[in-house]
Scaffold this active site. Structure first.
Site, PDB file in Angstrom:
ATOM      1  CB  SER A  76      86.261 -60.579   6.343  1.00  0.00           C
ATOM      2  OG  SER A  76      85.001 -60.329   6.916  1.00  0.00           O
ATOM      3  CG  ASN A 157      75.111 -63.319   6.213  1.00  0.00           C
ATOM      4  OD1 ASN A 157      75.265 -63.768   5.074  1.00  0.00           O
ATOM      5  ND2 ASN A 157      75.121 -62.020   6.459  1.00  0.00           N
ATOM      6  CD  GLN A 185      75.806 -66.721  10.086  1.00  0.00           C
ATOM      7  OE1 GLN A 185      75.175 -67.309  10.958  1.00  0.00           O
ATOM      8  NE2 GLN A 185      76.312 -65.515  10.270  1.00  0.00           N
ATOM      9  CB  SER A 205      84.248 -66.504  11.336  1.00  0.00           C
ATOM     10  OG  SER A 205      84.427 -65.485  12.297  1.00  0.00           O
ATOM     11  N   GLY A 206      85.566 -67.667  14.113  1.00  0.00           N
ATOM     12  CA  GLY A 206      85.391 -68.033  15.516  1.00  0.00           C
ATOM     13  C   GLY A 206      84.170 -67.422  16.179  1.00  0.00           C
ATOM     14  CG  HIS A 207      82.847 -63.201  15.527  1.00  0.00           C
ATOM     15  ND1 HIS A 207      81.738 -62.393  15.477  1.00  0.00           N
ATOM     16  CD2 HIS A 207      83.406 -63.137  14.310  1.00  0.00           C
ATOM     17  CE1 HIS A 207      81.646 -61.851  14.261  1.00  0.00           C
ATOM     18  NE2 HIS A 207      82.653 -62.294  13.538  1.00  0.00           N
ATOM     19  CB  THR A 243     103.488 -63.790  15.678  1.00  0.00           C
ATOM     20  OG1 THR A 243     104.748 -63.313  15.220  1.00  0.00           O
ATOM     21  CG2 THR A 243     103.676 -64.680  16.894  1.00  0.00           C
ATOM     22  CB  CYS A 330      69.788 -48.530   8.922  1.00  0.00           C
ATOM     23  SG  CYS A 330      69.938 -49.640  10.312  1.00  0.00           S
TER      24      CYS A 330
END
Ligand SMILES: *Cc1c(COP(=O)(O)O)cnc(C)c1O
Length: 403
Positions: A76, A157, A185, A205-207, A243, A330
């Site tokens: 993001s 996504n 994605q 993005s890493g996750h 950092t 939702c």
């Protein structure tokens, strides 16, 4: 436990488990090599070298140069920085105030564009067609003298469709317009070469690729004018203060390397799982696959079931040990169905019965078999309680064109 419910995690588009390889690569940076990479003494420099090695790795995975990679706190943030940073710089330097995006971007892009509208930018939200694809001709037609930036996601996504990024890059280059893509994605599922594809900025993005949450990167092509996003220290060549999160950056690079090196293997392994799931699920009456079957991520499928409510479907799947997701919003407390499903032309009632299954590196064909075993019964159960299903059966409402 013999009678334990089988656990099937198929929400990898939401987040993934950290892999053993990534975890071991990160561990030394918490307790041993904990120095600040900006410090000149040895402990600091010991952290600096792996940080720069991670940058080189991520760059190599994208066909970029190390100095074009900036580490951020998440996908993001990368989207916010690319879009706000480039749009504001374009306005200041060239007076351009128009942005082109698509209607089905991630909220990190859509809400960023909306924020820029409040600053006086105008934004074109390109329509997405029934197949979940933007049209390059429509994009080209939307470009004007005033266009500062095009931002189109690499792969969606929610429905998994892959956009013609190389063609979009070529058109943007021809018109001298900056091109950013949210590739969160896409990483590990497609071959990316930012130079060949004329991509000026790319978010990741890493996750989503088996690295931890809270780390991301932004590729910014050398020479792209972009404002600083976080003011402060001189980290990330003075463009993004704070950092460095060395452990997670090393984790991100480890995951990127693995994801990128195994693209072909991943496609070969996940595609048959996806195809079996699609074939099996579409046997359920009044079900549909959302978006092109062909131009899609190997491990991402989105369905709609008429006369079914998405949230109830997720709860019943959860009781069977299956973690999946619905396209509907939702969780945000809103009853509005997903903007992505509406963007491909679905009516609210149909969009409401959505299910997204997204595979990761730990899913197997047995998971597919298990889903196919439990899903039809759950759908039937929900339809038996549904007034909408009655209305569909008796012909009071007609969604025949959404199957
Ligand atoms: C998950 C996701 C993001 C956001 O990434 P975070 O690291 O969670 O901030 C942005 N774009 C797409 C397409 C995503 O799937």
């Amino acid at each position: 436990m013999d009678n334990a419910v089988r656990k099937v995690y198929v929400d990898n588009a939401a987040t993934t488990a950290v892999s053993e390889e990534v975890l071991s690569a990160m561990l030394p940076f918490f307790k041993e090599i904990y120095g600040n990479p900006s410090s000149l003494y040895q402990l600091g420099q010991e952290a600096k070298a792996p940080l720069e090695a991670a940058r080189a790795t991520v760059a190599e995975c994208l066909g970029a140069k190390p100095q074009e990679i900036y580490f951020t706190s998440c996908g993001s943030e990368s989207d916010n920085w690319a879009i706000k940073g480039a749009a504001r710089a374009q306005r200041r330097k060239q007076g351009k105030t128009h942005i082109i995006t698509s209607a089905f971007e991630h909220h990190a892009v859509l809400h960023t564009c909306q924020a820029l509208e409040k600053e006086g930018f105008s934004v074109t939200y390109l329509p997405v067609h029934q197949d979940g694809m933007v049209r390059v001709e429509e994009l080209e037609a939307a470009i004007t003298e005033n266009t500062a930036l095009v931002t189109i996601m690499y792969a969606n996504n929610e429905i998994g469709t892959i956009q013609p990024i190389g063609e979009i890059g070529r058109v943007c280059k021809e018109h001298g317009v900056l091109f950013h893509t949210d590739a969160v994605q896409a990483i590990g599922n497609v071959h990316i070469d930012v130079k060949a594809q004329n991509i000026d900025m790319l978010s990741l993005s890493g996750h989503k690729i088996h690295a931890p949450k809270g780390v991301g990167a932004l590729y910014i092509r050398s020479g792209v004018a972009i404002d600083t996003f976080l003011d402060g220290g001189a980290q990330e060549r003075g463009r993004r203060a704070g950092t460095e999160n060395v452990a997670e950056i090393v984790g991100l690079a480890t995951a990127m390397k693995r994801a990128t090196e195994t693209v072909d293997e991943r496609i070969a392994r996940l595609t048959p799982m996806r195809e079996k799931l699609i074939d099996g699920v579409l046997k359920i009456e009044r079900s549909r696959l959302n978006g092109s079957r062909e131009h899609r991520l190997p491990g991402n499928v989105s369905f709609c079931f008429q006369g079914v409510e998405g949230e109830s479907l997720l709860l019943l799947l959860d009781m069977k040990g299956i973690s999946a997701s619905s396209g509907s919003a939702c969780t945000s407390g809103s009853l509005d169905p997903s903007h992505v499903l509406l963007s491909i032309g679905l009516p609210h009632e149909v969009a409401h019965g959505s299910l997204r299954i997204s595979f990761g590196d730990y899913n197997t064909m047995e998971d597919v078999d298990y889903i196919l075993e439990v899903l039809p019964t759950i759908i039937e159960r929900l339809r038996n309680m549904s007034p909408l299903w009655d209305a569909i059966q008796t012909g009071k409402v007609n969604y025949d064109s959404y199957m």
